[in-house]
Design an enzyme around this catalytic site. Structure first.
Site, PDB file in Angstrom:
ATOM      1  N   TYR A 191       0.804  -1.218   0.000  1.00  0.00           N
ATOM      2  CA  TYR A 191       0.000   0.000   0.000  1.00  0.00           C
ATOM      3  C   TYR A 191       0.844   1.278   0.000  1.00  0.00           C
ATOM      4  CZ  TYR A 191      -3.219  -3.642   1.477  1.00  0.00           C
ATOM      5  OH  TYR A 191      -3.941  -4.811   1.557  1.00  0.00           O
ATOM      6  N   SER A 210      -3.480  -6.823   7.804  1.00  0.00           N
ATOM      7  CA  SER A 210      -4.141  -7.258   6.585  1.00  0.00           C
ATOM      8  C   SER A 210      -3.143  -7.976   5.685  1.00  0.00           C
ATOM      9  CB  SER A 210      -4.805  -6.059   5.903  1.00  0.00           C
ATOM     10  OG  SER A 210      -5.757  -6.466   4.960  1.00  0.00           O
ATOM     11  N   TYR A 211      -2.972  -7.521   4.431  1.00  0.00           N
ATOM     12  CA  TYR A 211      -2.028  -8.204   3.536  1.00  0.00           C
ATOM     13  C   TYR A 211      -0.621  -8.234   4.136  1.00  0.00           C
ATOM     14  CZ  TYR A 211       0.103  -9.796  -0.804  1.00  0.00           C
ATOM     15  OH  TYR A 211       0.793 -10.540  -1.744  1.00  0.00           O
ATOM     16  N   TRP A 262     -10.834  -5.112  -2.998  1.00  0.00           N
ATOM     17  CA  TRP A 262      -9.373  -5.096  -2.857  1.00  0.00           C
ATOM     18  C   TRP A 262      -8.700  -5.306  -4.205  1.00  0.00           C
ATOM     19  CZ3 TRP A 262      -5.433  -8.693  -3.597  1.00  0.00           C
ATOM     20  CH2 TRP A 262      -4.188  -8.369  -3.034  1.00  0.00           C
ATOM     21  N   ASP A 285     -14.085  -7.758  12.346  1.00  0.00           N
ATOM     22  CA  ASP A 285     -13.041  -7.868  11.338  1.00  0.00           C
ATOM     23  C   ASP A 285     -13.320  -9.073  10.436  1.00  0.00           C
ATOM     24  OD1 ASP A 285     -10.622  -7.815   9.922  1.00  0.00           O
ATOM     25  OD2 ASP A 285      -9.559  -8.939  11.491  1.00  0.00           O
ATOM     26  N   HIS A 339     -12.615  -4.039   9.996  1.00  0.00           N
ATOM     27  CA  HIS A 339     -11.320  -4.130   9.342  1.00  0.00           C
ATOM     28  C   HIS A 339     -10.859  -2.816   8.736  1.00  0.00           C
ATOM     29  CE1 HIS A 339      -8.113  -6.546   7.435  1.00  0.00           C
ATOM     30  NE2 HIS A 339      -8.211  -5.691   6.436  1.00  0.00           N
TER      31      HIS A 339
END
Length: 580
Positions: free
Chosen positions: A44, A118-119, A166, A257, A292
């Site tokens: 990101y 997250s990722y 996403w 989440d 989330h």
């Protein structure tokens, strides 16, 4: 770039094993070191201000002030790192290579930790399973150790809203990179920009036919072409051998989440089966009343307010990270990493420290379904009882894939469907939503742990879904969702070996409804919603038994839920006999 006590070495090129250099920033404290190092790898943008102000993540400036050198890296194909982004493909090797590079630098004291949400959490688990020598601890927030479960329900449905939202954002970023500079790429980018502003942009069938999206992120077609938990996904998981993980983890999530189940599963798996005593004993779990995405960390929602102590900022997660890393990277035995488990108990709206998860002393109570034909709220005849009803009966509803039950809050992410404790009355009036409601409570009832629904169901279709939602009904009529789940019936016995339904034959299935902690207060009622869709939280089941992502054919399903002494469909709640 530098300021008092903080120096940034920007855009350092870190070479990978195949020679590709990844763009990396070093945030250094004053002095010459060496220091313990904390690594975050992000798709990101390593220069994002989210690293400075997201209350669910540690503040880099505080970490540096505390004497850590912080490394932030653009993953391959993002930011200033060359190439095109291919989710998950290079993350394991690139992370291991980056850890080895860090350990070889004179400013590193040989102790490295990882953090990120997250990722950014996927690669932490993948790297930990490789046992790199310098890695001492990880802090994966709102993430999963198994990408299949990240992009699917625990029982096989595609997490549609999250996956497409996403993927569209990552595809757009790919199309805007120098590697994509043709007029067709600019056209695709414009299409995706417009789609991200429309809630219905990725809802038409077939869900896999999205040309601009697939050209920007070809991985998505491959992911949709593998609906089963097969080798495509198993090669990415960190769970093939949990004993390979020998470092402790600080696991952070929220009740709303999308990864709450997965974070809890990581904690319990490592507590039982990690490959070292420190990894097993050093597990920590924090769960707040959060979703989330951005803005879902304040504890404030349109239909529910958890008090100011419910915010992620009030939870002081930066300090929690510092204490955890001080213990495991600096070896400070006196550093208090905090309670093993810290949860926010909704209903009481307060934090509570616990010895472990599931909570010791949890009692699992069954609440049996009882209905009279349709059991939706317009009839009001669906009930929950502590004992099975005397007669065998069934409730029937029709599921139309062209008119699915719309997602309303819960653990969702994507487009205009905000996560959180939303009022369900708008969907409960539908004829395809069965509602089973208990009597008003005379005393508090605490439900903390894993919730499950065991249901006897038949369908005229070759495949269908069954959903379950646990709802807290307030005295004023609000019906606030707590947790939910969906079982795709072809995966009722195995996610790797799908088996079609025999039309008309009754099957008993168990729906994993996730985790929660809520005290149902006196005057409140426990409600269970049962249906066959929750869209776009999960993709619609076309009912044909074929490849869901690539079909336009659908079958309207007539589904029956059976209950009674012979087929005791039931909701199983984890009950805790204390409210403080």
């Amino acid at each position: 770039m530098s300021s008092t006590g903080l120096h940034i070495d920007a855009n350092v090129a870190v070479p990978m094993r195949d020679g590709v250099p990844l763009a990396t920033d070093l945030w250094r404290p004053d002095g010459s070191g060496p220091w313990p190092v904390l690594l975050a790898r992000t798709p990101y943008g390593r220069t994002s201000t989210a690293h400075l102000g997201n209350p669910k993540l540690p503040d880099i400036r505080v970490l540096v002030d505390h004497g850590y050198l912080v490394v932030v890296q653009d993953v391959r194909g993002t930011g200033a790192s060359p190439g095109l982004f291919e989710p998950h493909r290079f993350d394991r090797d690139d992370t291991v290579d980056t850890l080895a590079w860090i350990a070889g630098q004179p400013w590193c004291d040989g102790n490295v930790g990882m953090w990120g949400a997250s990722y950014m959490g996927f690669a932490q688990w993948q790297a930990a399973a490789q046992a790199p020598p310098a890695l001492r601890a990880i802090a994966p927030t709102m993430t999963s150790a198994d990408p299949y479960h990240a992009w699917h329900s625990p029982q096989g449905a595609v997490a549609h809203g999250m996956l497409f939202n996403w993927s569209a954002r990552m595809a757009l970023a790919n199309l805007l990179r120098p590697e994509h500079d043709g007029s067709s790429d600019r056209t695709d980018a414009a299409v995706l920009r417009g789609a991200l502003d429309r809630a219905d942009a990725f809802q038409a069938l077939p869900i896999a036919e999205r040309d601009s999206l697939l050209r920007g992120l070809p991985w998505l077609r491959d992911a949709l072409a593998h609906p089963d938990h097969d080798g495509f996904w198993k090669n990415l998981t960190a769970w093939e051998d949990s004993a390979a993980v020998t470092v402790p983890a600080l696991n952070v999530t929220g009740w709303y989440d999308v990864f709450a189940r997965e974070v809890v599963r990581s904690y319990t798996t490592m507590r039982r089966g990690a490959g070292s005593g420190p990894a097993r004993d050093g597990q920590r779990l924090v769960i707040g009343p959060w979703g989330h995405g951005d803005g879902a960390d304040l504890g404030v929602f349109p239909d529910r307010f958890f008090g100011f102590t419910g915010s992620a900022r009030a939870a002081a997660l930066t300090q929690t990270h510092l204490a955890f890393f001080d213990r495991w990277l600096r070896g400070r035995a006196e550093a208090d990493p905090g309670p093993r488990v810290r949860i926010f108990v909704m209903g009481l709206d307060r934090w509570r420290d616990e010895d472990d998860w599931p909570l010791p002393g949890t009692r699992y109570d069954d609440y049996f379904l009882c209905g009279g034909g349709s059991a939706n709220t317009s009839r009001g005849d669906g009930e929950l009882h502590r004992s099975p009803p005397a007669d065998d009966r069934s409730d029937t509803f029709t599921y139309d894939p062209h008119d699915p039950v719309p997602t309303a809050g819960g653990a969702t992410l994507g487009f205009d469907r905000p996560a959180g404790p939303a009022d369900q009355r708008g969907v409960e009036g539908r004829a395809d939503v069965l509602c089973y409601t208990g009597a008003p409570l005379e005393a508090p009832l605490e439900v903390t742990g894993h919730v499950a629904l065991s249901v006897h169901i038949s369908s005229n279709a070759a495949d269908t879904d069954v959903t379950g939602k646990l709802v807290d009904v307030f005295p004023d009529g609000r019906a606030v969702i707590l947790c939910e789940g969906l079982c795709r019936l072809r995966y009722r016995d195995s996610r790797s070996r799908p088996e079609p339904l025999e039309p008309g034959r009754i099957a008993e299935v168990t729906v994993d409804m996730g985790v929660t902690s809520n005290v149902f207060l006196p005057g409140h009622r426990v409600r269970l919603e049962v249906s066959s869709s929750d869209f776009p939280r999960y993709d619609r089941n076309p009912g044909t038994g074929g490849g869901n992502a690539f079909t336009t054919e659908v079958q309207v399903a007539v589904n029956r839920i059976f209950h009674g002494p012979a087929r005791p469909s039931r909701l199983t709640l984890p009950v805790i006999e204390r409210t403080a």
